[in-house]
Scaffold this active site. Structure first.
Site, PDB file in Angstrom:
ATOM      1  N   GLY A  59      25.255   7.640  46.109  1.00  0.00           N
ATOM      2  CA  GLY A  59      26.082   8.437  45.207  1.00  0.00           C
ATOM      3  C   GLY A  59      26.237   9.876  45.669  1.00  0.00           C
ATOM      4  CG  HIS A 104      37.208   8.306  33.210  1.00  0.00           C
ATOM      5  ND1 HIS A 104      35.882   8.194  33.552  1.00  0.00           N
ATOM      6  CD2 HIS A 104      37.537   7.115  32.676  1.00  0.00           C
ATOM      7  CE1 HIS A 104      35.444   7.000  33.208  1.00  0.00           C
ATOM      8  NE2 HIS A 104      36.423   6.316  32.680  1.00  0.00           N
ATOM      9  CD  GLN A 129      33.400   7.819  28.932  1.00  0.00           C
ATOM     10  OE1 GLN A 129      32.708   8.385  28.073  1.00  0.00           O
ATOM     11  NE2 GLN A 129      34.023   6.683  28.698  1.00  0.00           N
ATOM     12  CG  HIS A 188      29.708   1.649  31.042  1.00  0.00           C
ATOM     13  ND1 HIS A 188      30.168   1.425  32.322  1.00  0.00           N
ATOM     14  CD2 HIS A 188      30.748   2.148  30.335  1.00  0.00           C
ATOM     15  CE1 HIS A 188      31.449   1.778  32.378  1.00  0.00           C
ATOM     16  NE2 HIS A 188      31.823   2.219  31.197  1.00  0.00           N
ATOM     17  CB  SER A 239      28.543  13.242  44.264  1.00  0.00           C
ATOM     18  OG  SER A 239      28.431  14.416  43.539  1.00  0.00           O
ATOM     19  CG  LEU A 272      27.350   4.778  43.109  1.00  0.00           C
ATOM     20  CD1 LEU A 272      27.314   4.944  44.618  1.00  0.00           C
ATOM     21  CD2 LEU A 272      27.687   6.094  42.484  1.00  0.00           C
ATOM     22  CE1 TYR A 273      29.227   9.584  37.551  1.00  0.00           C
ATOM     23  CE2 TYR A 273      29.762   9.912  39.859  1.00  0.00           C
ATOM     24  CZ  TYR A 273      29.277  10.391  38.658  1.00  0.00           C
ATOM     25  OH  TYR A 273      28.834  11.696  38.577  1.00  0.00           O
TER      26      TYR A 273
HETATM   27  C1  HEM Z   1      31.008   4.006  24.592  1.00  0.00           C
HETATM   28  C2  HEM Z   1      31.296   4.494  25.737  1.00  0.00           C
HETATM   29  C3  HEM Z   1      32.190   3.850  26.783  1.00  0.00           C
HETATM   30  C4  HEM Z   1      33.127   2.877  26.629  1.00  0.00           C
HETATM   31  C5  HEM Z   1      33.554   2.153  25.359  1.00  0.00           C
HETATM   32  C6  HEM Z   1      33.679   2.629  27.949  1.00  0.00           C
HETATM   33  C7  HEM Z   1      34.656   1.709  28.209  1.00  0.00           C
HETATM   34  C8  HEM Z   1      35.219   1.478  29.440  1.00  0.00           C
HETATM   35  C9  HEM Z   1      36.268   0.548  29.727  1.00  0.00           C
HETATM   36  C10 HEM Z   1      36.908  -0.386  28.697  1.00  0.00           C
HETATM   37  C11 HEM Z   1      36.562   0.623  31.035  1.00  0.00           C
HETATM   38  C12 HEM Z   1      37.616  -0.175  31.810  1.00  0.00           C
HETATM   39  C13 HEM Z   1      36.946  -1.368  32.413  1.00  0.00           C
HETATM   40  C14 HEM Z   1      37.870  -2.194  33.244  1.00  0.00           C
HETATM   41  O1  HEM Z   1      39.032  -1.821  33.418  1.00  0.00           O
HETATM   42  O2  HEM Z   1      37.373  -3.207  33.744  1.00  0.00           O
HETATM   43  C15 HEM Z   1      35.703   1.628  31.600  1.00  0.00           C
HETATM   44  C16 HEM Z   1      35.723   2.022  32.913  1.00  0.00           C
HETATM   45  C17 HEM Z   1      34.865   2.962  33.463  1.00  0.00           C
HETATM   46  N1  HEM Z   1      33.857   3.629  32.820  1.00  0.00           N
HETATM   47 FE1  HEM Z   1      33.414   3.507  30.858  1.00  0.00          FE
HETATM   48  N2  HEM Z   1      33.069   3.446  28.852  1.00  0.00           N
HETATM   49  C18 HEM Z   1      32.162   4.206  28.186  1.00  0.00           C
HETATM   50  C19 HEM Z   1      31.336   5.170  28.710  1.00  0.00           C
HETATM   51  C20 HEM Z   1      31.272   5.508  30.063  1.00  0.00           C
HETATM   52  C21 HEM Z   1      30.370   6.484  30.594  1.00  0.00           C
HETATM   53  C22 HEM Z   1      29.379   7.328  29.821  1.00  0.00           C
HETATM   54  C23 HEM Z   1      30.603   6.534  31.935  1.00  0.00           C
HETATM   55  C24 HEM Z   1      29.844   7.451  32.850  1.00  0.00           C
HETATM   56  C25 HEM Z   1      30.166   7.841  34.016  1.00  0.00           C
HETATM   57  C26 HEM Z   1      31.668   5.565  32.233  1.00  0.00           C
HETATM   58  C27 HEM Z   1      32.205   5.304  33.487  1.00  0.00           C
HETATM   59  C28 HEM Z   1      33.253   4.457  33.732  1.00  0.00           C
HETATM   60  C29 HEM Z   1      33.907   4.307  35.019  1.00  0.00           C
HETATM   61  C30 HEM Z   1      33.560   5.046  36.313  1.00  0.00           C
HETATM   62  C31 HEM Z   1      34.932   3.381  34.850  1.00  0.00           C
HETATM   63  C32 HEM Z   1      35.979   2.928  35.882  1.00  0.00           C
HETATM   64  C33 HEM Z   1      37.263   3.637  35.572  1.00  0.00           C
HETATM   65  C34 HEM Z   1      38.449   3.192  36.405  1.00  0.00           C
HETATM   66  O3  HEM Z   1      38.271   2.850  37.554  1.00  0.00           O
HETATM   67  O4  HEM Z   1      39.570   3.215  35.879  1.00  0.00           O
HETATM   68  N3  HEM Z   1      32.031   4.966  31.061  1.00  0.00           N
HETATM   69  N4  HEM Z   1      34.873   2.126  30.614  1.00  0.00           N
END
Ligand code: HEM
Ligand SMILES: *[C@@H]1O[C@H](CO)[C@@H](O)[C@H](O)[C@H]1NC(C)=O
Ligand SMILES: *[C@@H]1O[C@H](CO)[C@@H](O)[C@H](O)[C@H]1NC(C)=O
Ligand SMILES: *[C@@H]1O[C@H](CO)[C@@H](O)[C@H](O)[C@H]1NC(C)=O
Ligand SMILES: *[C@@H]1O[C@H](CO)[C@@H](O)[C@H](O)[C@H]1NC(C)=O
Ligand SMILES: *[C@@H]1O[C@H](CO)[C@@H](O)[C@H](O)[C@H]1NC(C)=O
Ligand SMILES: *[C@@H]1O[C@H](CO)[C@@H](O)[C@H](O)[C@H]1NC(C)=O
Length: 594
Positions: free
Chosen positions: A518, A199, A195, A380, A522, A376-377
């Protein structure tokens, strides 16, 4: 085609054009062009496939040229390659000690990278090659163009006019019933690294709508450490000896507060400013796991600055800062390839970060982040039911935006706890914590707005065979029957649900498609970094042999242990419980196969 004749009739009758188009199906909606051929529409109901350099010819680019026929014949299937690479440890141990290792790693890197168009081609607004799509880096790029707007169904011509309700999809197929641990024994140390690392380039720009990216780095630029604008970077910098601002708590270094480094951070309003930590990425206050990695990289930066200054007493702040940044970029790529991807792949082939492997082949040192890679990434399902820190359980409401946990426990304790806790299996369905369901629904909704092509079109694009039935796709009867009922046609199955619900490889974290789609994004993103180019990849870029060696010998263990007082257990998978047992369980398992 009946539609064609109808149009002809209208033309004769001299009916206005706007009326006619509504009844003619855009022939490109059938996705007729195979093997990466490009569909171009002519007239109303005609199309041509541009098969140039695809290795195929014919109306739909389906007839192989001689060399394609030979290649098709001798090329091992991805499933076969994966089978070989994830078994026969004894064989790979022998390969590791020979020059053949370099040859195979080079082959892996080039075969994968060649699947990514470079320079990039489409984006969500332009389904054809255009200067705007090339030059406007505010867009995520696209490997496959959007489904044309005028198609009869959301997936072109296949499936129903209306896609299944996304909430229903995630509730039925993704929602966790009981925690399914990852069979590859991936831990939370890995999950938060994933994550944190991604990001820096996955930053969907909400204000500009879906399909746009915030920041222009499009790769491993460490903007999550340094900020994605010069202004943010300057606010985070100490302007002394190249270092970043920091604060000392209980004798340890942590990121500064937003009072000392006033950058925009996303925190709930209830959290006082003197508790909010300032970092390159504005969302990292979300989780103690992200703040922990931010702290590690902050300490690493300031540590490397000291080493460089010692060797280069004449250097000013700017050069120390810039050179340190390049060293940290190199360390990141080294760790991602040799620790992170090595673990994730499950390969017994020892991967190697060595840019020189690519110096003899054609390779473009550039990268553009694709919206497909972002979708793809969304891993969650990695997230557990609750977070166990030094034996104490914290549920989501205690863990998320917990600003004090990092400093209460310290980096060592968090590293150790995250290393010990197993993460969830990503693929196979029904393993997404109820708290995170809305995120998956959001990805699906977004993919519809952006008109992503079907899962099967992506399978073909990445050299895989399209699935013929849902049964074939999930490998079982129940889920496949429900999916068929909802989607109507396997060729209408969507990209993200396809990746998460595909049957998984035996004892693996996910299925074939996640790996085959992926890995190219990557590896291209990692090796396409400018520091890997012949002009950059030399000691002077990193301030001399000392810095160059830091890059060439980096590991996740060193990142942690060089920056804490007591070196904790650290790995990307759960270790064996036996005392002193530092060996991954996988290696033991492979022994059984001998
Ligand atoms: C408790 C842990 C986590 C929470 C609460 C969380 C929460 C979120 C939220 C709220 C979003 C934005 C969704 C949206 O805008 O529609 C997001 C995006 C994303 N999350 Fe998580 N996430 C968590 C863990 C992870 C993990 C472990 C990964 C592993 C790779 C991950 C990968 C992503 C990706 C790739 C995005 C898209 C980001 C973007 O395009 O801005 N997340 N997540
Ligand atoms: C080309 O594809 C179209 C649409 O899928 C199909 O109708 C046509 O029969 C194909 N033509 C050839 C020559 O394969
Ligand atoms: C692979 O070979 C390298 C040297 O070529 C050696 O340092 C490393 O320990 C070997 N790894 C394994 C798993 O055998
Ligand atoms: C990219 O395109 C968007 C939408 O047309 C526009 O708002 C933005 O200013 C463009 N960005 C650049 C850097 O040209
Ligand atoms: C999907 O179903 C949920 C209830 O299951 C409903 O609240 C929601 O409005 C539906 N969404 C759409 C787009 O129909
Ligand atoms: C978390 O645990 C606390 C009590 O320990 C409880 O009040 C709260 O409802 C729980 N939150 C969730 C989301 O389970
Ligand atoms: C944050 O974590 C600490 C332990 O470090 C705990 O005592 C505290 O209750 C948590 N805060 C919230 C708001 O849950």
């Amino acid at each position: 085609m009946a539609g064609g004749r109808f149009v002809l009739l209208l033309v004769i009758m001299n009916v206005p054009w706007s009326f006619q188009t509504s009844d003619t199906v855009n022939p490109c909606c059938y996705f007729p062009c195979q093997h990466k051929g490009v569909c171009v529409r002519f007239d109303l109901d005609k199309y041509e496939c541009d098969c140039t350099r695809t290795g195929y010819y014919g109306r739909n680019c389906t007839i192989p040229e001689l060399w394609s026929r030979i290649r098709e014949f001798i090329r091992p299937s991805p499933a076969f390659s994966h089978y070989i690479l994830t078994r026969f440890k004894w064989f790979w141990d022998i390969i590791n000690a020979t020059f053949i290792r370099d040859t195979i790693v080079r082959l892996v890197l080039t075969v994968r990278s060649n699947l990514i168009p470079s320079p990039p081609t489409y984006n969500s607004a332009y389904g054809y090659i255009s200067w705007e799509a090339y030059a406007n880096v505010s867009y995520f790029t696209r490997v496959l163009p959007p489904v044309p707007d005028d198609c009869p169904t959301p997936m072109g011509t296949k499936g129903k006019v209306q896609l299944p309700n996304s909430t229903l999809l995630v509730e039925t197929f993704l929602k966790r019933k009981r925690f399914i641990p990852d069979p590859q024994r991936t831990n939370l140390m890995f999950a938060f690294f994933a994550q944190h690392f991604t990001h820096q380039f996955f930053k969907t720009f909400g204000r500009m709508g879906r399909g746009f990216i915030k920041g222009f780095g499009h790769g491993v630029d460490l903007s999550h450490v340094y900020g994605d604008t010069l202004e943010r970077q300057h606010t985070l910098r100490l302007f002394k000896d190249g270092k970043l601002k920091h604060q000392i708590i209980n004798g340890d270094m942590y990121p500064p507060t937003v009072i000392d480094a006033p950058v925009h951070m996303i925190y709930p309003e209830s959290i006082p400013k003197e508790k909010q930590l300032a970092m390159g990425q504005e969302v990292f206050g979300l989780l103690p796991g992200l703040m922990m990695y931010a702290t590690l990289w902050l300490r690493e930066h300031n540590r490397v600055c000291d080493v460089l200054k010692e060797e280069h007493p004449t250097w000013g702040d700017e050069q120390l800062f810039q050179t340190t940044r390049l060293i940290l970029i190199g360390e990141t790529i080294k760790i991602v390839i040799e620790d992170y991807v090595q673990h994730l792949s499950g390969y017994f082939l020892k991967l190697k970060f060595d840019p020189e492997l690519l110096f003899g082949v054609q390779f473009q040192y550039r990268n553009r982040i694709a919206v497909e890679f972002n979708h793809l990434y969304h891993w969650h399902p990695l997230m557990p039911d609750s977070f166990s820190i030094m034996g104490q359980d914290y549920n989501y409401s205690h863990f998320i935006y917990n600003y004090s946990m990092l400093t209460d426990y310290g980096v060592e304790a968090l590293v150790e706890s995250f290393t010990k806790q197993i993460a969830g299996k990503i693929g196979g369905g029904n393993n997404l914590h109820p708290h995170l369901l809305y995120i998956a629904a959001g990805v699906i909704e977004e993919s519809r707005k952006l008109r992503l092509q079907s899962f099967n079109e992506y399978r073909k694009r990445f050299g895989l065979k399209a699935y013929k039935t849902f049964r074939d796709f999930t490998g079982e009867d129940e889920v496949s029957a429900r999916l068929e009922e909802l989607y109507g046609d396997i060729d209408a199955l969507e990209f993200y649900p396809g990746l998460l619900l595909e049957k998984t490889h035996p004892n693996s974290i996910f299925g074939e498609s996640m790996i085959e789609m992926g890995a190219p994004f990557s590896l291209k993103g990692l090796m396409g970094n400018p520091i890997c180019s012949p002009e950059y990849w030399k000691p002077s870029t990193f301030g001399g042999e000392t810095g160059f060696n830091m890059v060439k010998t980096a590991s996740i263990e060193k990142l942690v242990c060089r920056n804490v007082k007591r070196c904790p257990e650290v790995a990307f998978h759960v270790l064996d419980p036996e005392p002193g047992g530092r060996h991954p369980s996988r290696e033991k398992k492979s022994g059984d196969e001998l």
